[in-house]
Write a protein that holds these residues in place. Structure first.
Motif, PDB file in Angstrom:
ATOM      1  N   ASP A 113       0.896  -1.431  -0.146  1.00  0.00           N
ATOM      2  CA  ASP A 113       0.011   0.004   0.168  1.00  0.00           C
ATOM      3  C   ASP A 113       0.464   1.369   0.125  1.00  0.00           C
ATOM      4  O   ASP A 113       0.302   2.657  -0.389  1.00  0.00           O
ATOM      5  CB  ASP A 113      -0.950   0.071   1.378  1.00  0.00           C
ATOM      6  CG  ASP A 113       0.078   0.083   2.361  1.00  0.00           C
ATOM      7  OD1 ASP A 113       0.566  -0.767   2.661  1.00  0.00           O
ATOM      8  OD2 ASP A 113      -0.696   0.528   3.513  1.00  0.00           O
ATOM      9  N   ALA A 114       1.593   1.366   0.460  1.00  0.00           N
ATOM     10  CA  ALA A 114       3.000   2.165   0.711  1.00  0.00           C
ATOM     11  C   ALA A 114       2.635   3.354  -1.020  1.00  0.00           C
ATOM     12  O   ALA A 114       3.171   2.337  -2.230  1.00  0.00           O
ATOM     13  CB  ALA A 114       4.004   1.703   0.808  1.00  0.00           C
ATOM     14  N   ASN A 115       3.647   4.419  -0.891  1.00  0.00           N
ATOM     15  CA  ASN A 115       3.467   4.723  -2.142  1.00  0.00           C
ATOM     16  C   ASN A 115       5.051   4.586  -2.858  1.00  0.00           C
ATOM     17  O   ASN A 115       6.588   4.645  -2.041  1.00  0.00           O
ATOM     18  CB  ASN A 115       4.022   6.618  -2.068  1.00  0.00           C
ATOM     19  CG  ASN A 115       4.416   7.465  -2.360  1.00  0.00           C
ATOM     20  OD1 ASN A 115       4.956   7.356  -3.622  1.00  0.00           O
ATOM     21  ND2 ASN A 115       3.280   8.995  -3.094  1.00  0.00           N
ATOM     22  N   PRO A 116       5.416   4.318  -4.341  1.00  0.00           N
ATOM     23  CA  PRO A 116       6.743   3.661  -4.031  1.00  0.00           C
ATOM     24  C   PRO A 116       7.853   4.766  -4.383  1.00  0.00           C
ATOM     25  O   PRO A 116       9.346   4.085  -3.821  1.00  0.00           O
ATOM     26  CB  PRO A 116       6.505   3.149  -5.856  1.00  0.00           C
ATOM     27  CG  PRO A 116       4.608   2.058  -5.545  1.00  0.00           C
ATOM     28  CD  PRO A 116       4.441   3.687  -5.065  1.00  0.00           C
ATOM     29  N   TYR A 117       7.761   5.754  -4.579  1.00  0.00           N
ATOM     30  CA  TYR A 117       8.328   7.575  -4.451  1.00  0.00           C
ATOM     31  C   TYR A 117       9.558   7.071  -3.379  1.00  0.00           C
ATOM     32  O   TYR A 117      10.585   7.119  -3.828  1.00  0.00           O
ATOM     33  CB  TYR A 117       8.356   8.465  -5.740  1.00  0.00           C
ATOM     34  CG  TYR A 117       7.669   7.724  -6.581  1.00  0.00           C
ATOM     35  CD1 TYR A 117       7.890   8.264  -7.990  1.00  0.00           C
ATOM     36  CD2 TYR A 117       5.902   8.015  -6.928  1.00  0.00           C
ATOM     37  CE1 TYR A 117       7.549   8.194  -8.896  1.00  0.00           C
ATOM     38  CE2 TYR A 117       5.310   7.892  -8.004  1.00  0.00           C
ATOM     39  CZ  TYR A 117       6.098   7.468  -9.676  1.00  0.00           C
ATOM     40  OH  TYR A 117       6.211   7.811 -11.242  1.00  0.00           O
ATOM     41  N   LEU A 118       8.594   6.804  -2.355  1.00  0.00           N
ATOM     42  CA  LEU A 118       9.110   7.780  -1.086  1.00  0.00           C
ATOM     43  C   LEU A 118       9.640   6.951  -0.863  1.00  0.00           C
ATOM     44  O   LEU A 118      10.690   6.140   0.139  1.00  0.00           O
ATOM     45  CB  LEU A 118       7.914   7.711  -0.369  1.00  0.00           C
ATOM     46  CG  LEU A 118       6.998   9.316  -0.744  1.00  0.00           C
ATOM     47  CD1 LEU A 118       5.538   9.491  -0.097  1.00  0.00           C
ATOM     48  CD2 LEU A 118       8.248  10.213  -0.718  1.00  0.00           C
ATOM     49  N   VAL A 119       8.789   5.268  -0.733  1.00  0.00           N
ATOM     50  CA  VAL A 119       9.821   3.916  -0.301  1.00  0.00           C
ATOM     51  C   VAL A 119      11.034   3.553  -0.709  1.00  0.00           C
ATOM     52  O   VAL A 119      12.110   3.888  -0.294  1.00  0.00           O
ATOM     53  CB  VAL A 119       8.335   2.503  -0.549  1.00  0.00           C
ATOM     54  CG1 VAL A 119       9.355   1.243  -0.437  1.00  0.00           C
ATOM     55  CG2 VAL A 119       7.424   2.815   0.284  1.00  0.00           C
ATOM     56  N   LEU A 120      11.121   4.279  -2.219  1.00  0.00           N
ATOM     57  CA  LEU A 120      12.357   3.715  -2.476  1.00  0.00           C
ATOM     58  C   LEU A 120      13.281   4.773  -1.969  1.00  0.00           C
ATOM     59  O   LEU A 120      13.868   4.847  -1.894  1.00  0.00           O
ATOM     60  CB  LEU A 120      12.438   3.503  -3.757  1.00  0.00           C
ATOM     61  CG  LEU A 120      14.026   3.512  -4.762  1.00  0.00           C
ATOM     62  CD1 LEU A 120      14.341   2.450  -3.950  1.00  0.00           C
ATOM     63  CD2 LEU A 120      13.639   3.099  -6.014  1.00  0.00           C
TER      64      LEU A 120
END
Length: 460
Positions: free
Chosen positions: A363-370
Motif C-alpha cells: 500500500d506504500a508510495n513506491p517513490y517515497l519507499v525507494l
C-alpha cells in the motif's frame, strides 16, 4: 526522466488515430493515481505545457480529504499548478471499451523540473546524493496483491482456486500452484499484454502462500524513477484488468486478519562510474564475503528503519502486517539467503550483489519507499554503519516479537524526530507528509467501528 514533448503525442495519434480521450494519471502522497480525463481537443495544449490542476491534489488523504495543518502559503486558496506528461508513458487503456489512452503526469515548476510537491521530488533529492559521489543505484520492485472473488457481501473474500470436478474451493497454502496459473490464465495473459503496451518489464508472476494472493515482479532498472513508475502502473493495470474479468484486486497491506499481508519488496544495488557493483567482493565465495560497503548500506537501513516506518507503513491498516507468524519482518534483522529477515542479501553473482528490503507494504508510495531505502543505504555507506551480526540461515524468526512501531501515530512521532530520513527527503516535503498522514490517522481513529458495538454496546 523528463517531460514529454508534443512530438510524442503526434507520433502516438498517428499510430492510434481512434483515440478520443486521455486519462491524466497524477501520483499523490499516498501513492494513489488521481485521474482527470480530457477530450481530444485538449491533448495538444496539455502536451504543450498549458494545462493546470489544483496544487492540493498531492496532499489529499486516501479518501480525498484535506487535513488541517498544511502550509497555507503553499495550498491557501487552492491555486493551480502546471501538470506535464511524463515521457514514454503514453499508451492505450486495454481494459476500457472506449477509445481512451493514459499517461503518467508530474507537477512541474516554471523551469521544467519536478515541483517539490510531486512525490518524485524526494527520490530525486536522494539520487543527487549518489550522483555527487559518482554512484548510481540499480533497483527492482516486487509487489504482492490479492485477487478477490466477486460478491455482494460487506466483507471481501479472496479468490480461491476451484477443486476440479467439484464445487469446492481450495483453501490453505498453495504457493506457486500451477493450477492457480491455469484458473487465472485469461487474467494473467491480459496483464502480460498490458505490461507490453505500457513498457512495464514484467519478469515473473506466481501465486503466493495465501489463497488468492499473487506476487508480480519487474526487471531491475538503472533509472530509479522509472522503476517506481512501473510499480504504480502495475497496480493500476492489475486493478483495471481484474475489473474487466469480473474480479477485484487489492494492494491493501492486510486485507484479511487470518492471511498473510502484502508487501512491496525493493532490490537495490549500487554501481560506480565504471559500472562496478560496489557491494561486490573481489573474491567470489559461498556464502559470500560481505564488503564493508555492503555492510554499511545494511547498517544504514537498520539504523533508519524506525524513522522511515511511516513511509513503509503509511496507513493504520499497514501495521496489521507486523505480528508474529504473519510472513512479515518483525525487526531490522538481516542475513544471507533468509526470507524471514527484514534486510536480505539474496543468492546472486558478485556483480549482481544486492540488498532486498522486505519491510514496506504493498500500500506504500513506491517513490517515497525507494527514497527512504536509498537514503538509508547512502547514509550507511557514508557513515560506515554497523548492522550487527547476521541471522544464521537455519534461524526460525516466525514467532519473533515485533520491535517495529506497531501503530501509525508512533511511527509518525519517530518520523518527525528523525535525524536522517527527513533531511534526505527535504524538510518541507517531510513536514507536509507528516501532517497528511497524521490527519488520516486522526480521522481513522476518530471513527466508531462496528467492532465497538459488537464488543462493548451490550456489556457496558
Amino acid at each position: 526522466m523528463n517531460f514529454a514533448q508534443p512530438q510524442e503525442l503526434d507520433d502516438y495519434l498517428r499510430e492510434h488515430p481512434e483515440t478520443q480521450m486521455l486519462e491524466l494519471l497524477i501520483p499523490d502522497m499516498n501513492g494513489l493515481l488521481r485521474c482527470k480525463r480530457i477530450q481530444r481537443r485538449e491533448f495538444a495544449d496539455f502536451f504543450a505545457g498549458a494545462f493546470s490542476v489544483p496544487r492540493t491534489i498531492p496532499f489529499l488523504g486516501i479518501r480525498g480529504d484535506m487535513y488541517g495543518g498544511q502550509d497555507q502559503a503553499v495550498i491557501g486558496g487552492d491555486p493551480d499548478q502546471t501538470l506535464r506528461p511524463v515521457a514514454g508513458t503514453l499508451a492505450p487503456i486495454p481494459w476500457l471499451a472506449s477509445p481512451t489512452a493514459q499517461v503518467l503526469t508530474g507537477f512541474a515548476d516554471n523551469d521544467g523540473s519536478f515541483c517539490w510537491t510531486d512525490p518524485r521530488a524526494p527520490l530525486l533529492r536522494v539520487l543527487e546524493h549518489f550522483g555527487a559521489d559518482g554512484l548510481a543505484p540499480v533497483v527492482a520492485t516486487e509487489l504482492e496483491f490479492y485477487l478477490l472473488a466477486d460478491g455482494d457481501g460487506v466483507r471481501p473474500q479472496p479468490l480461491m482456486g476451484r477443486v476440479p470436478g467439484t464445487g469446492l474451493r481450495q483453501s490453505g497454502i498453495q504457493y506457486c500452484m500451477p493450477d492457480d496459473l491455469l484458473d487465472c490464465d485469461a487474467f494473467l495473459e491480459d496483464v502480460r499484454l498490458a505490461c507490453e503496451l505500457h513498457s512495464v518489464p514484467l519478469t515473473a508472476i506466481h501465486s503466493e502462500f495465501s489463497p488468492g494472493q499473487w506476487e508480480i515482479n519487474t526487471h531491475h532498472q538503472q533509472d530509479a524513477l522509472l522503476a517506481c513508475d512501473h510499480a504504480l502502473l502495475l497496480r493500476r493495470l492489475v486493478k483495471g484488468i481484474a475489473r474487466r474479468h469480473g474480479l477485484a484486486a487489492t494492494f491493501m497491506a492486510k486485507p484479511f486478519a487470518e492471511l498473510a499481508g502484502s508487501g512491496l519488496h525493493i532490490h537495490a544495488s549500487v554501481y560506480d562510474g565504471k559500472g562496478v557493483n560496489v557491494f561486490a567482493h573481489r573474491e567470489p565465495a559461498e556464502p559470500p564475503q560481505m564488503t564493508s560497503t555492503l555492510l554499511g548500506g545494511i547498517g544504514g537501513l537498520a539504523n533508519t528503519v524506525n524513522e522511515a516506518m511511516a513511509i513503509f507503513a503509511p496507513n493504520p491498516n499497514s501495521y496489521r502486517r507486523f505480528k508474529a507468524g504473519a510472513y512479515a519482518p518483525a525487526g531490522p534483522t538481516w542475513g544471507y539467503d533468509h526470507r524471514e529477515v527484514a534486510l536480505r542479501v539474496p543468492v546472486s553473482s558478485e556483480q549482481n550483489r544486492r540488498i532486498e528490503h522486505r519491510i514496506a507494504g504493498a500500500d506504500a508510495n513506491p517513490y517515497l519507499v525507494l527514497a527512504a531505502v536509498l537514503a538509508g543505504i547512502h547514509h550507511g555507506m557514508r557513515s560506515g554503519a554497523d548492522p550487527g551480526e547476521p541471522v544464521t540461515r537455519e534461524a526460525d524468526l516466525s514467532q519473533s516479537a515485533v520491535s517495529f512501531p506497531t501503530r501509525l501515530d508512533g511511527a509518525l512521532e519517530l518520523f518527525r524526530a528523525g535525524k536522517v530520513i527527513p533531511g534526505y527527503l527535504g524538510e518541507r516535503y517531510a513536514q507536509a507528509y507528516a501532517v497528511q498522514r497524521q490527519g488520516e490517522s486522526d480521522l481513522y481513529n476518530g471513527e466508531v467501528p462496528d467492532l465497538d458495538y459488537e464488543w462493548y454496546l451490550r456489556a457496558l
